[in-house]
Design an enzyme around this catalytic site. Structure first.
Site, PDB file in Angstrom:
ATOM      1  N   LYS A  37     -11.282  15.543   3.307  1.00 35.38           N
ATOM      2  CA  LYS A  37     -12.722  15.498   3.601  1.00 35.38           C
ATOM      3  C   LYS A  37     -12.952  15.819   5.077  1.00 35.38           C
ATOM      4  O   LYS A  37     -12.046  15.646   5.910  1.00 35.38           O
ATOM      5  CB  LYS A  37     -13.330  14.133   3.269  1.00 35.38           C
ATOM      6  CG  LYS A  37     -12.768  12.935   4.069  1.00 35.38           C
ATOM      7  CD  LYS A  37     -13.399  12.707   5.446  1.00 35.38           C
ATOM      8  CE  LYS A  37     -12.786  11.518   6.175  1.00 35.38           C
ATOM      9  NZ  LYS A  37     -12.760  11.587   7.608  1.00 35.38           N
ATOM     10  N   ALA A  85      -3.036  11.486   9.726  1.00 35.06           N
ATOM     11  CA  ALA A  85      -3.707  10.846  10.862  1.00 35.06           C
ATOM     12  C   ALA A  85      -4.497  11.859  11.701  1.00 35.06           C
ATOM     13  O   ALA A  85      -4.405  11.901  12.918  1.00 35.06           O
ATOM     14  CB  ALA A  85      -2.697  10.104  11.737  1.00 35.06           C
ATOM     15  N   ALA A  86      -5.288  12.657  10.993  1.00 25.12           N
ATOM     16  CA  ALA A  86      -6.038  13.720  11.668  1.00 25.12           C
ATOM     17  C   ALA A  86      -7.540  13.568  11.491  1.00 25.12           C
ATOM     18  O   ALA A  86      -8.313  14.347  12.035  1.00 25.12           O
ATOM     19  CB  ALA A  86      -5.585  15.070  11.120  1.00 25.12           C
ATOM     20  N   ALA A 104      -8.717  12.045   6.038  1.00 32.26           N
ATOM     21  CA  ALA A 104      -8.593  11.050   4.957  1.00 32.26           C
ATOM     22  C   ALA A 104      -7.528  11.382   3.914  1.00 32.26           C
ATOM     23  O   ALA A 104      -7.704  11.073   2.732  1.00 32.26           O
ATOM     24  CB  ALA A 104      -9.941  10.820   4.276  1.00 32.26           C
ATOM     25  N   GLY A 105      -6.444  11.984   4.353  1.00 34.15           N
ATOM     26  CA  GLY A 105      -5.374  12.347   3.419  1.00 34.15           C
ATOM     27  C   GLY A 105      -4.842  11.152   2.642  1.00 34.15           C
ATOM     28  O   GLY A 105      -4.717  11.211   1.410  1.00 34.15           O
ATOM     29  N   GLY A 106      -4.542  10.060   3.347  1.00 36.14           N
ATOM     30  CA  GLY A 106      -3.977   8.883   2.692  1.00 36.14           C
ATOM     31  C   GLY A 106      -4.958   8.285   1.693  1.00 36.14           C
ATOM     32  O   GLY A 106      -4.585   7.939   0.565  1.00 36.14           O
ATOM     33  N   ASP A 132     -12.323   4.362   3.032  1.00 34.74           N
ATOM     34  CA  ASP A 132     -12.638   5.741   2.614  1.00 34.74           C
ATOM     35  C   ASP A 132     -12.246   6.020   1.164  1.00 34.74           C
ATOM     36  O   ASP A 132     -12.589   7.077   0.629  1.00 34.74           O
ATOM     37  CB  ASP A 132     -11.876   6.756   3.498  1.00 34.74           C
ATOM     38  CG  ASP A 132     -12.485   6.880   4.885  1.00 34.74           C
ATOM     39  OD1 ASP A 132     -13.609   6.392   5.101  1.00 34.74           O
ATOM     40  OD2 ASP A 132     -11.828   7.489   5.759  1.00 34.74           O
TER      41      ASP A 132
HETATM   42  P1  ATP Z   1      -9.273   8.773   7.886  1.00 27.60           P
HETATM   43  O1  ATP Z   1      -9.957  10.082   8.053  1.00 27.60           O
HETATM   44  O2  ATP Z   1      -9.573   8.072   6.558  1.00 27.60           O
HETATM   45  O3  ATP Z   1      -9.390   7.866   9.068  1.00 27.60           O
HETATM   46  P2  ATP Z   1      -6.764   9.963   8.611  1.00 27.60           P
HETATM   47  O4  ATP Z   1      -6.808  11.382   8.131  1.00 27.60           O
HETATM   48  O5  ATP Z   1      -7.078   9.783  10.046  1.00 27.60           O
HETATM   49  O6  ATP Z   1      -7.709   9.079   7.706  1.00 27.60           O
HETATM   50  P3  ATP Z   1      -4.346   9.507   7.119  1.00 27.60           P
HETATM   51  O7  ATP Z   1      -3.768  10.872   7.068  1.00 27.60           O
HETATM   52  O8  ATP Z   1      -4.945   8.990   5.877  1.00 27.60           O
HETATM   53  O9  ATP Z   1      -5.354   9.357   8.341  1.00 27.60           O
HETATM   54  O10 ATP Z   1      -3.162   8.527   7.647  1.00 27.60           O
HETATM   55  C1  ATP Z   1      -3.402   7.364   8.373  1.00 27.60           C
HETATM   56  C2  ATP Z   1      -2.165   6.483   8.348  1.00 27.60           C
HETATM   57  O11 ATP Z   1      -1.914   6.071   6.990  1.00 27.60           O
HETATM   58  C3  ATP Z   1      -0.889   7.167   8.828  1.00 27.60           C
HETATM   59  O12 ATP Z   1      -0.396   6.422   9.899  1.00 27.60           O
HETATM   60  C4  ATP Z   1       0.065   7.142   7.663  1.00 27.60           C
HETATM   61  O13 ATP Z   1       1.385   6.721   8.018  1.00 27.60           O
HETATM   62  C5  ATP Z   1      -0.520   6.124   6.696  1.00 27.60           C
HETATM   63  N1  ATP Z   1      -0.401   6.586   5.295  1.00 27.60           N
HETATM   64  C6  ATP Z   1      -0.100   5.814   4.251  1.00 27.60           C
HETATM   65  N2  ATP Z   1      -0.080   6.526   3.123  1.00 27.60           N
HETATM   66  C7  ATP Z   1      -0.370   7.789   3.435  1.00 27.60           C
HETATM   67  C8  ATP Z   1      -0.501   8.986   2.690  1.00 27.60           C
HETATM   68  N3  ATP Z   1      -0.311   9.027   1.371  1.00 27.60           N
HETATM   69  N4  ATP Z   1      -0.839  10.111   3.350  1.00 27.60           N
HETATM   70  C9  ATP Z   1      -1.075  10.070   4.689  1.00 27.60           C
HETATM   71  N5  ATP Z   1      -0.943   8.967   5.439  1.00 27.60           N
HETATM   72  C10 ATP Z   1      -0.611   7.833   4.831  1.00 27.60           C
END
Ligand code: ATP
Length: 293
Positions: free
Chosen positions: A11, A100-101, A104-106, A140
């Site tokens: 997203k 962690a970008a 919302a991959g996780g 999210d």
């Molecule tokens: P958001 O936009 O919801 O804040 P994000 O893109 O910043 O999310 P994610 O890529 O979801 O962050 O990862 C955040 C943290 O979640 C990372 O430190 C990672 O180690 C942990 N994590 C746990 N499961 C997953 C997964 N399936 N994919 C990515 N990160 C994951």
């Protein structure tokens, strides 16, 4: 053996404001999220067993945990516990969304596992029950269950669906500077101490203008907004440079996504987006072109 395949889409945040800080320390957000075509692939299968055993394998990212720390694992465990079912679950994840970008991959992986598990178990749970599980995993995750374009409020779990006709061609790019989500939130608290007392949107006028352009698909005049830019850009100057570069490459509008550091630009058509992404890659910047889904 039945194998269910789910897409977990990334997203972007077209608008992101913090409207207050709750007594429990959680931030109240007001954000418009939009799903794009970059996705992780999730394959789930089940086997009969007297004990619960969840095996997660991840390809495409060797740093991600494969145990309860992975949100996909957590989602599968929560589903089985809620259903009071014991069995073996195998999850195979092909990771493409940068971690962690701000994409919302996780959360999207967790939501895809909940959807996939519900298919494997013949829709044991209602939409509402899946939503309740999603909320327990992360703020999210409820949005990621449904995706598309939605206004998310509260901690992100209060969802209002918005226009279904938005068709964006975007480039998402990520520089090398990083700032964790936790640090970004504490920097916000320092910069905007009045958020503690605020009730209601700080940027209501901005939001109203934004939403009226969004509903008219007026991408030339739309003003995207992300309060996190004010704290992340000073620490991640490359993210700000990438944003300027998006405009130089012809973006109609550009903004950081989530708590960063990814930045997206919206382009007139997919060809332009692909060209812009190519230019960024030539400068050793991680970039990809994507569309609305
Ligand atoms: P958001 O936009 O919801 O804040 P994000 O893109 O910043 O999310 P994610 O890529 O979801 O962050 O990862 C955040 C943290 O979640 C990372 O430190 C990672 O180690 C942990 N994590 C746990 N499961 C997953 C997964 N399936 N994919 C990515 N990160 C994951």
């Amino acid at each position: 053996m039945q194998v269910v395949k789910e897409k977990a889409n990334a997203k972007i945040n077209l608008f992101l404001d913090i409207t207050g800080v709750r007594d429990d320390g959680f931030h109240e957000i007001k954000t418009v999220m939009h799903s794009v075509s970059l996705f992780d692939s999730i394959y789930i299968s089940r086997e009969q067993s007297k004990n619960t055993e969840i095996t997660l394998t991840v390809s495409g990212n060797k740093f991600l945990p494969c145990d309860e720390k992975n949100l996909a694992y957590k989602a599968a465990k929560l589903y089985l516990d809620t259903a009071d079912i014991k069995c073996k679950i195998k999850i195979n994840m092909k990771k493409r969304i940068p971690v962690a970008a701000g994409l919302a991959g996780g959360s999207s992986d967790a939501a895809a596992v909940l959807r996939g598990m519900n298919k494997l178990f013949n829709r044991l749970f209602s939409v509402k029950a899946l939503y309740n599980m999603a909320e327990k995993i992360g703020s999210d995750v409820p949005y990621c269950l449904y995706g598309k374009t939605a206004l998310c409020e509260g901690r992100g779990e209060v969802i209002t669906k918005l226009t279904d006709t938005l068709q964006l061609n975007v480039v998402v790019a990520i520089g090398k500077d990083r700032m964790s989500t936790a640090k970004a939130y504490s920097a916000l608290d320092e910069m905007y101490p009045y958020l503690n007392e605020t009730k209601g949107s700080c940027e209501k006028v901005k939001y109203d203008k934004f939403i009226s352009c969004l509903e008219r698909n007026d991408l030339k005049n739309i003003e995207l907004y992300n309060i996190f830019e004010s704290v992340v850009f000073p620490k991640c100057p490359q993210a700000e440079q990438i944003k300027s570069e998006m405009y130089e490459l012809g973006a109609l509008c550009a903004m950081m996504s989530g708590s960063g550091p990814s930045v997206f630009g919206v382009f007139e058509n997919f060809e332009d987006a692909k060209n812009a992404s190519k230019c960024l890659k030539e400068q050793n910047i991680y970039a990809f072109a994507a569309k609305s889904i």
